[in-house]
Write an enzyme that holds these catalytic residues in place. Structure first.
Site, PDB file in Angstrom:
ATOM      1  N   SER A  97       0.996  -1.152   0.122  1.00  0.00           N
ATOM      2  CA  SER A  97      -0.142  -0.046   0.177  1.00  0.00           C
ATOM      3  C   SER A  97       0.999   1.319   0.065  1.00  0.00           C
ATOM      4  O   SER A  97       1.654   1.128  -0.676  1.00  0.00           O
ATOM      5  CB  SER A  97      -0.891  -0.087   1.123  1.00  0.00           C
ATOM      6  OG  SER A  97      -2.010   0.712   1.119  1.00  0.00           O
ATOM      7  N   HIS A 149      -7.548  -6.112   0.132  1.00  0.00           N
ATOM      8  CA  HIS A 149      -6.332  -5.065   0.159  1.00  0.00           C
ATOM      9  C   HIS A 149      -5.443  -5.731   1.261  1.00  0.00           C
ATOM     10  O   HIS A 149      -4.145  -5.458   1.065  1.00  0.00           O
ATOM     11  CB  HIS A 149      -6.912  -3.552   0.885  1.00  0.00           C
ATOM     12  CG  HIS A 149      -5.873  -2.633   0.722  1.00  0.00           C
ATOM     13  ND1 HIS A 149      -5.537  -2.133  -0.376  1.00  0.00           N
ATOM     14  CD2 HIS A 149      -5.258  -1.937   1.722  1.00  0.00           C
ATOM     15  CE1 HIS A 149      -4.661  -0.984  -0.320  1.00  0.00           C
ATOM     16  NE2 HIS A 149      -4.216  -1.102   1.136  1.00  0.00           N
TER      17      HIS A 149
END
Length: 248
Positions: free
Chosen positions: A90, A221
């Site tokens: 990320s 995610h």
């Protein structure tokens, strides 16, 4: 030699053994990757500890993502250790990319960069960082804070403070424009990640002169919480070792 300020090593190993350096997500800590050491016993797993958390809680946060990356790169260059794989998740993907770029400019080798759960820099979705309510709503799409944290106002404020600081670094990051590295780049995304990332992660190809490999893993995610990509990293370490062997 004294251990660099930012880099945490989870096992005492010789510098001749292969190493992977991990970069956490926004709000993340180096300890997020501690368990990977047992999953990659033949390598040395290291992680970057960003200022403002865990044992660096009293240190001021970086002024920019580029400043943060350059400080890590300078520590790497000043140390004798070298890393076969840089892995960024990320926000950490952007930090790792800038570290790789800095190292390559300095003439240091970066065999593989793995960017995880991140849209290509120019296509990353907008990131809130000022309003606590907006940040909490943003986190709901990616990984909501636990009820335990939400029910402790003091702890919630502390955690939100450094999450906001990290999100600010991402929101203000512009230095990626026109940058390419001459290193293998592997981009990983969860099949159930948010559409803004799933549809834009392959554009990382624009940032390397070398081989680009897109990978889709099961999960969202934070797919790596339940299924750390150790097989992928092990394969990249093996590829690096084979490359070194054929060049000697």
């Amino acid at each position: 030699m004294t251990e660099p300020t930012s880099i945490r090593r989870f096992a005492a190993r010789s510098d001749t053994e292969q190493s992977v350096l991990c970069f956490p997500h926004a709000g993340g800590c180096a300890s997020f990757f501690r368990s990977w050491q047992s999953l990659l016993p033949s390598a040395r797993v290291c992680a970057v500890q960003y200022p403002g958390r865990e044992e660096r809680i009293a240190e001021p946060t970086a002024g920019s993502l580029l400043e943060l990356a350059q400080s890590v790169a300078e520590e790497i260059l000043a140390d004798s250790a070298r890393y076969s794989v840089l892995f960024g998740h990320s926000m950490g993907a952007y930090v790792a990319f800038e570290v790789a770029h800095h190292l390559l400019l300095a003439g240091a080798a970066v065999p593989t960069l793995v960017v995880s759960s991140a849209a290509a820099p120019a296509l990353r979705p907008p990131v809130p960082f000022e309003s606590s309510d907006e940040v909490l709503a943003y986190l709901e799409r990616y990984e909501p804070l636990s009820d335990e944290i939400r029910q402790d106002p003091e702890l919630l404020d502390l955690i939100l403070d450094y999450i906001k600081d990290d999100l600010r670094l991402v929101a203000e990051y512009r230095e990626h424009i026109g940058k390419r590295i001459d290193a293998r780049l592997v981009a990983v995304v969860g099949a159930d990640d948010v559409p803004e990332i799933r549809s834009r992660f392959t554009a990382w190809q624009q940032h390397t002169e070398a081989e680009f490999v897109p990978v889709v893993n099961p999960g969202g995610h934070f797919y790596l919480r339940t299924d750390p990509p150790v097989r992928l990293i092990r394969a990249e370490l093996g590829r690096c070792l084979a490359t070194v062997g054929t060049s000697t």
